[in-house]
Design a protein around this motif. Sequence first.
Motif, PDB file in Angstrom:
ATOM      1  N   ARG A 167       0.735  -1.460  -0.121  1.00 28.90           N
ATOM      2  CA  ARG A 167      -0.348   0.532   0.034  1.00 28.90           C
ATOM      3  C   ARG A 167       1.226   1.261   0.186  1.00 28.90           C
ATOM      4  O   ARG A 167       0.453   1.945   0.513  1.00 28.90           O
ATOM      5  CB  ARG A 167      -0.665  -0.083   1.804  1.00 28.90           C
ATOM      6  CG  ARG A 167      -0.526   0.117   2.697  1.00 28.90           C
ATOM      7  CD  ARG A 167      -1.209   0.006   4.277  1.00 28.90           C
ATOM      8  NE  ARG A 167      -0.134  -0.493   4.739  1.00 28.90           N
ATOM      9  CZ  ARG A 167      -0.806  -0.604   5.868  1.00 28.90           C
ATOM     10  NH1 ARG A 167      -2.341  -0.424   5.920  1.00 28.90           N
ATOM     11  NH2 ARG A 167      -0.085  -0.743   7.383  1.00 28.90           N
ATOM     12  N   SER A 168       1.610   1.321  -0.927  1.00 29.87           N
ATOM     13  CA  SER A 168       2.556   2.869  -0.472  1.00 29.87           C
ATOM     14  C   SER A 168       2.129   3.551  -1.489  1.00 29.87           C
ATOM     15  O   SER A 168       1.055   2.978  -2.098  1.00 29.87           O
ATOM     16  CB  SER A 168       4.115   1.794  -1.316  1.00 29.87           C
ATOM     17  OG  SER A 168       4.176   2.040  -2.473  1.00 29.87           O
ATOM     18  N   LEU A 200      -3.307 -13.150   4.281  1.00 25.49           N
ATOM     19  CA  LEU A 200      -3.384 -13.645   2.884  1.00 25.49           C
ATOM     20  C   LEU A 200      -3.376 -14.401   2.103  1.00 25.49           C
ATOM     21  O   LEU A 200      -3.651 -14.104   0.491  1.00 25.49           O
ATOM     22  CB  LEU A 200      -2.024 -12.644   2.700  1.00 25.49           C
ATOM     23  CG  LEU A 200      -0.814 -11.899   1.869  1.00 25.49           C
ATOM     24  CD1 LEU A 200      -1.985 -10.815   1.728  1.00 25.49           C
ATOM     25  CD2 LEU A 200       0.717 -11.177   2.954  1.00 25.49           C
ATOM     26  N   ILE A 214       5.786  -5.119  -3.359  1.00 29.25           N
ATOM     27  CA  ILE A 214       6.297  -5.850  -1.249  1.00 29.25           C
ATOM     28  C   ILE A 214       8.125  -5.267  -0.933  1.00 29.25           C
ATOM     29  O   ILE A 214       8.372  -4.882   0.097  1.00 29.25           O
ATOM     30  CB  ILE A 214       5.641  -6.306  -0.681  1.00 29.25           C
ATOM     31  CG1 ILE A 214       5.884  -8.611  -1.034  1.00 29.25           C
ATOM     32  CG2 ILE A 214       4.180  -6.386  -1.023  1.00 29.25           C
ATOM     33  CD1 ILE A 214       5.581  -8.509  -0.281  1.00 29.25           C
ATOM     34  N   ARG A 216       9.822  -7.432  -1.492  1.00 25.83           N
ATOM     35  CA  ARG A 216       9.998  -9.211  -0.579  1.00 25.83           C
ATOM     36  C   ARG A 216      10.545  -9.781  -1.891  1.00 25.83           C
ATOM     37  O   ARG A 216       9.747 -10.706  -2.343  1.00 25.83           O
ATOM     38  CB  ARG A 216       9.729  -9.872  -0.019  1.00 25.83           C
ATOM     39  CG  ARG A 216       8.976  -8.400   0.918  1.00 25.83           C
ATOM     40  CD  ARG A 216       8.964  -9.110   2.393  1.00 25.83           C
ATOM     41  NE  ARG A 216       9.063  -8.020   3.655  1.00 25.83           N
ATOM     42  CZ  ARG A 216       9.432  -7.748   4.118  1.00 25.83           C
ATOM     43  NH1 ARG A 216       9.901  -8.688   5.311  1.00 25.83           N
ATOM     44  NH2 ARG A 216       9.233  -6.689   5.234  1.00 25.83           N
ATOM     45  N   ILE A 236      11.901  -4.949  -7.332  1.00 23.64           N
ATOM     46  CA  ILE A 236      13.415  -4.903  -7.276  1.00 23.64           C
ATOM     47  C   ILE A 236      13.860  -5.208  -6.359  1.00 23.64           C
ATOM     48  O   ILE A 236      13.904  -4.738  -5.350  1.00 23.64           O
ATOM     49  CB  ILE A 236      13.272  -3.332  -8.343  1.00 23.64           C
ATOM     50  CG1 ILE A 236      12.693  -3.170  -8.747  1.00 23.64           C
ATOM     51  CG2 ILE A 236      15.111  -3.807  -8.887  1.00 23.64           C
ATOM     52  CD1 ILE A 236      13.006  -2.092 -10.260  1.00 23.64           C
ATOM     53  N   VAL A 266       7.868  -4.241 -15.701  1.00 19.97           N
ATOM     54  CA  VAL A 266       7.625  -3.061 -15.610  1.00 19.97           C
ATOM     55  C   VAL A 266       8.170  -2.332 -14.931  1.00 19.97           C
ATOM     56  O   VAL A 266       8.219  -0.870 -15.787  1.00 19.97           O
ATOM     57  CB  VAL A 266       6.642  -2.967 -13.604  1.00 19.97           C
ATOM     58  CG1 VAL A 266       6.068  -1.981 -12.730  1.00 19.97           C
ATOM     59  CG2 VAL A 266       5.404  -4.270 -13.701  1.00 19.97           C
TER      60      VAL A 266
END
Length: 289
Positions: A167-168, A200, A214, A216, A236, A266
């Motif tokens: 949720r950045s 999740l 995320i 990770r 990344i 992306v």
Amino acid sequence: MSARIIDGKLIAASIRERLRDTVAAFTQTTGVTPKLAAVLVGEDPASQVYVRNKEQACTKAGILSEVHRLDEATTQADLLRFVARLNNDPSVHGILVQLPLPKHIHQITVLDAIHPLKDVDCFHPENVGLLFQNRPRFLPCTPQGIQVLIRESGTAVNGAHVVVLGRSEIVGKPVGIMLLQKGETANATVTICHRGTRNLPEVTRSADILIAAIGRPEFVTQDMVRKDAVVIDVGINRQNNKLVGDVAFESVSQIASAITPVPGGVGPMTIAMLLENTLSAARLALKNT
Ligand code: NAP
């Protein structure tokens, strides 16, 4: 492997080629060459690479680019003065402050100081507000790149369940909002997950389109993905001198219908969208003179 690869490198290259023609036509008819000013504070090696890539991409697209490399010890007041100078320079259309900034500088204060009409990253609260109200001035680069990849892959978004992992302010939240809006390549039902999300894997398995952002390495495993889902990997991460995404590519690609690779997914789209936003900023500047 059964998943189709969504080739961000190829899609971004064709966007950049088209953009080069559009920029050339714009410059010819207006006499204005779009210009991006990037500000890099300190010596962060990854940031140096990102800024260099952006600079080269600008040149190839016919966009002027200037990079201001400031010392690690630059004070916040000096940086704010520098941003104000770029805000007042009519030859500069887009301003990009490369993140992260050194710890002694308050990131939000600096990003808020960028003129909203030159805010090609779409971080300014005025631009984020417009985005949330579905009347965007700029679209943030990585989320826009994700949306274009989804569109170009022929994935139906209307009515689909999109699950965003992360949720950045830079990726997760804006991409969730953009895909939720009424419109083309949008109108999805969106769930945004974070560290507090319960069950999740159950949530991610309900996704028609799963977007992992995320940071990770290979966090998303095969058991977290529904068969035939479309998987967009934003992550990344450097692992054993290799770049890996947030998705365990080998195993997930066996059940997904389409998937973006890392690298080559992306990442290249983000730069292409930054170039588009710089052209938009130049158009806006002309409209406002
Ligand atoms: P960020 O600001 O660190 O945010 C990470 C988000 O992931 C947070 O919302 C966090 O939840 C969530 N998260 C972390 N661990 C989790 C877990 N175990 N379970 C559930 N949620 C978890 O990251 P970011 O800036 O969005 O970047 C994410 C990744 O994308 C990074 O690898 C970054 O390098 C990459 N990235 C790539 C591009 C590109 O152009 N390809 C652009 C930007 C970023 P909380 O909010 O609860 O802490």
